[in-house]
Write a protein that holds these residues in place. Structure first.
Motif, PDB file in Angstrom:
ATOM      1  N   ASP A  41      -3.175 -19.627  11.213  1.00 57.39           N
ATOM      2  CA  ASP A  41      -1.988 -18.773  11.113  1.00 57.39           C
ATOM      3  C   ASP A  41      -2.034 -17.861   9.884  1.00 57.39           C
ATOM      4  N   ILE A  42      -2.561 -18.355   8.790  1.00 60.21           N
ATOM      5  CA  ILE A  42      -2.664 -17.540   7.578  1.00 60.21           C
ATOM      6  C   ILE A  42      -3.833 -16.563   7.709  1.00 60.21           C
ATOM      7  N   LEU A  43      -4.905 -17.027   8.319  1.00 58.45           N
ATOM      8  CA  LEU A  43      -6.071 -16.178   8.533  1.00 58.45           C
ATOM      9  C   LEU A  43      -5.680 -14.923   9.314  1.00 58.45           C
ATOM     10  N   LEU A  44      -4.881 -15.087  10.354  1.00 57.88           N
ATOM     11  CA  LEU A  44      -4.470 -13.945  11.161  1.00 57.88           C
ATOM     12  C   LEU A  44      -3.630 -12.957  10.357  1.00 57.88           C
ATOM     13  N   GLN A  45      -2.915 -13.438   9.359  1.00 56.65           N
ATOM     14  CA  GLN A  45      -2.070 -12.566   8.552  1.00 56.65           C
ATOM     15  C   GLN A  45      -2.862 -11.755   7.529  1.00 56.65           C
ATOM     16  N   VAL A  46      -3.974 -12.292   7.043  1.00 57.56           N
ATOM     17  CA  VAL A  46      -4.744 -11.572   6.017  1.00 57.56           C
ATOM     18  C   VAL A  46      -6.002 -10.913   6.575  1.00 57.56           C
ATOM     19  N   ALA A  47      -6.291 -11.113   7.856  1.00 53.10           N
ATOM     20  CA  ALA A  47      -7.526 -10.596   8.448  1.00 53.10           C
ATOM     21  C   ALA A  47      -7.587  -9.066   8.465  1.00 53.10           C
ATOM     22  N   ARG A  48      -6.455  -8.409   8.383  1.00 51.11           N
ATOM     23  CA  ARG A  48      -6.459  -6.936   8.389  1.00 51.11           C
ATOM     24  C   ARG A  48      -7.070  -6.356   7.115  1.00 51.11           C
ATOM     25  N   ASN A  49      -7.111  -7.155   6.054  1.00 46.42           N
ATOM     26  CA  ASN A  49      -7.715  -6.709   4.796  1.00 46.42           C
ATOM     27  C   ASN A  49      -9.232  -6.740   4.927  1.00 46.42           C
ATOM     28  N   ARG A  50      -9.876  -5.677   4.471  1.00 43.45           N
ATOM     29  CA  ARG A  50     -11.327  -5.582   4.652  1.00 43.45           C
ATOM     30  C   ARG A  50     -12.110  -6.062   3.438  1.00 43.45           C
ATOM     31  N   SER A  51     -11.523  -6.062   2.261  1.00 42.16           N
ATOM     32  CA  SER A  51     -12.288  -6.489   1.092  1.00 42.16           C
ATOM     33  C   SER A  51     -11.830  -7.885   0.656  1.00 42.16           C
ATOM     34  N   ALA A  52     -12.761  -8.633   0.108  1.00 41.16           N
ATOM     35  CA  ALA A  52     -12.445  -9.975  -0.382  1.00 41.16           C
ATOM     36  C   ALA A  52     -11.360  -9.897  -1.459  1.00 41.16           C
ATOM     37  N   LYS A  53     -11.419  -8.870  -2.273  1.00 41.12           N
ATOM     38  CA  LYS A  53     -10.427  -8.702  -3.334  1.00 41.12           C
ATOM     39  C   LYS A  53      -9.029  -8.513  -2.752  1.00 41.12           C
ATOM     40  N   ASP A  54      -8.898  -7.698  -1.701  1.00 44.26           N
ATOM     41  CA  ASP A  54      -7.590  -7.470  -1.071  1.00 44.26           C
ATOM     42  C   ASP A  54      -7.067  -8.739  -0.398  1.00 44.26           C
ATOM     43  N   ILE A  55      -7.957  -9.494   0.217  1.00 44.57           N
ATOM     44  CA  ILE A  55      -7.556 -10.765   0.839  1.00 44.57           C
ATOM     45  C   ILE A  55      -7.058 -11.721  -0.228  1.00 44.57           C
ATOM     46  N   TRP A  56      -7.795 -11.819  -1.322  1.00 46.20           N
ATOM     47  CA  TRP A  56      -7.411 -12.714  -2.412  1.00 46.20           C
ATOM     48  C   TRP A  56      -6.044 -12.325  -2.969  1.00 46.20           C
ATOM     49  N   GLU A  57      -5.820 -11.043  -3.151  1.00 43.45           N
ATOM     50  CA  GLU A  57      -4.543 -10.568  -3.684  1.00 43.45           C
ATOM     51  C   GLU A  57      -3.400 -10.894  -2.714  1.00 43.45           C
ATOM     52  N   ALA A  58      -3.640 -10.716  -1.422  1.00 45.59           N
ATOM     53  CA  ALA A  58      -2.612 -11.039  -0.420  1.00 45.59           C
ATOM     54  C   ALA A  58      -2.282 -12.530  -0.458  1.00 45.59           C
ATOM     55  N   LEU A  59      -3.297 -13.369  -0.602  1.00 39.76           N
ATOM     56  CA  LEU A  59      -3.076 -14.820  -0.689  1.00 39.76           C
ATOM     57  C   LEU A  59      -2.360 -15.187  -1.980  1.00 39.76           C
ATOM     58  N   ARG A  60      -2.749 -14.537  -3.071  1.00 38.64           N
ATOM     59  CA  ARG A  60      -2.112 -14.821  -4.355  1.00 38.64           C
ATOM     60  C   ARG A  60      -0.620 -14.502  -4.294  1.00 38.64           C
ATOM     61  N   VAL A  61      -0.288 -13.356  -3.758  1.00 35.90           N
ATOM     62  CA  VAL A  61       1.117 -12.960  -3.662  1.00 35.90           C
ATOM     63  C   VAL A  61       1.867 -13.906  -2.732  1.00 35.90           C
ATOM     64  N   ARG A  62       1.225 -14.280  -1.635  1.00 33.56           N
ATOM     65  CA  ARG A  62       1.879 -15.165  -0.668  1.00 33.56           C
ATOM     66  C   ARG A  62       2.155 -16.544  -1.247  1.00 33.56           C
ATOM     67  N   PHE A  63       1.185 -17.124  -1.933  1.00 30.84           N
ATOM     68  CA  PHE A  63       1.329 -18.503  -2.392  1.00 30.84           C
ATOM     69  C   PHE A  63       1.876 -18.623  -3.804  1.00 30.84           C
ATOM     70  N   LEU A  64       1.625 -17.658  -4.647  1.00 27.67           N
ATOM     71  CA  LEU A  64       2.181 -17.719  -5.991  1.00 27.67           C
ATOM     72  C   LEU A  64       3.440 -16.889  -6.101  1.00 27.67           C
ATOM     73  N   GLY A  65       3.609 -15.941  -5.206  1.00 23.73           N
ATOM     74  CA  GLY A  65       4.783 -15.105  -5.247  1.00 23.73           C
ATOM     75  C   GLY A  65       4.632 -13.991  -6.252  1.00 23.73           C
ATOM     76  N   ALA A  66       5.628 -13.174  -6.308  1.00 19.49           N
ATOM     77  CA  ALA A  66       5.647 -12.091  -7.283  1.00 19.49           C
ATOM     78  C   ALA A  66       5.718 -12.696  -8.671  1.00 19.49           C
ATOM     79  N   ASP A  67       5.375 -11.913  -9.659  1.00 16.83           N
ATOM     80  CA  ASP A  67       5.368 -12.404 -11.041  1.00 16.83           C
ATOM     81  C   ASP A  67       6.711 -13.002 -11.437  1.00 16.83           C
ATOM     82  N   ARG A  68       7.791 -12.382 -11.000  1.00 14.49           N
ATOM     83  CA  ARG A  68       9.121 -12.887 -11.339  1.00 14.49           C
ATOM     84  C   ARG A  68       9.358 -14.272 -10.737  1.00 14.49           C
TER      85      ARG A  68
END
Length: 160
Positions: A41-68
């Motif tokens: 389910d998570i893979l399908l949500q981040v699969a649109r990202n083409r670079s490993a860096k963009d995928i990592w950032e999407a996961l970071r935001v999803r699981f760690l949330g925004a800085d606030r």
């Protein structure tokens, strides 16, 4: 995941050291390794990202949330840590495990708990039956440089 990518020499695809050209083969390998660790389910949500860096950032935001949100979680964790006390029924090993759990939770939020803080928390949180050994440790040891494991060992020796 960071360790796996680093061991494969691919962490630079997530956190580039230089602004050099992107090695597409390494990017694909890093992306594949990240994909292997994700539930479908998570893979399908981040699969649109083409670079490993963009995928990592999407996961970071999803699981760690925004800085606030991350700062709020960290503040909540700090309050929980401050309120933690060892119960009379706990062993030193059990309480040390709880403190180690806090280290992991702090790390997952991008912060650290230094040994000095852990040692002081351990010594300040034990029940009154440990008062004698705590006084001895505080009097004859440098708590600023004492490793957490050493403090645990000294208290465990007294406990036994």
């Amino acid at each position: 995941m960071e360790s796996v990518l680093d061991a494969q020499g691919l962490w630079e695809k997530i956190k580039p050291v230089t602004d050099g050209a992107i090695d597409e083969k390494k990017n694909k390998i890093a992306r594949a390794i990240i994909y292997q660790a994700l539930p479908e389910d998570i893979l399908l949500q981040v699969a649109r990202n083409r670079s490993a860096k963009d995928i990592w950032e999407a996961l970071r935001v999803r699981f760690l949330g925004a800085d606030r949100v991350q700062r709020a979680r960290l503040a909540s964790l700090r309050r929980e840590f401050e309120q933690l006390r060892m119960q009379e029924t706990n062993t030193i090993e059990e309480f040390a495990g709880k403190l180690s759990g806090f280290v992991s939770r702090y790390t997952s939020l991008g912060s650290t708990l230094e040994d000095e803080v852990l040692v002081r928390k351990l010594l300040d949180s034990v029940p009154k039956k440990y008062l004698q050994i705590v006084a001895s440790i505080e009097q004859y040891s440098d708590l600023d440089t004492m490793p957490f494991e050493e403090a645990i060992g000294r208290l465990k020796a007294y406990e036994e």
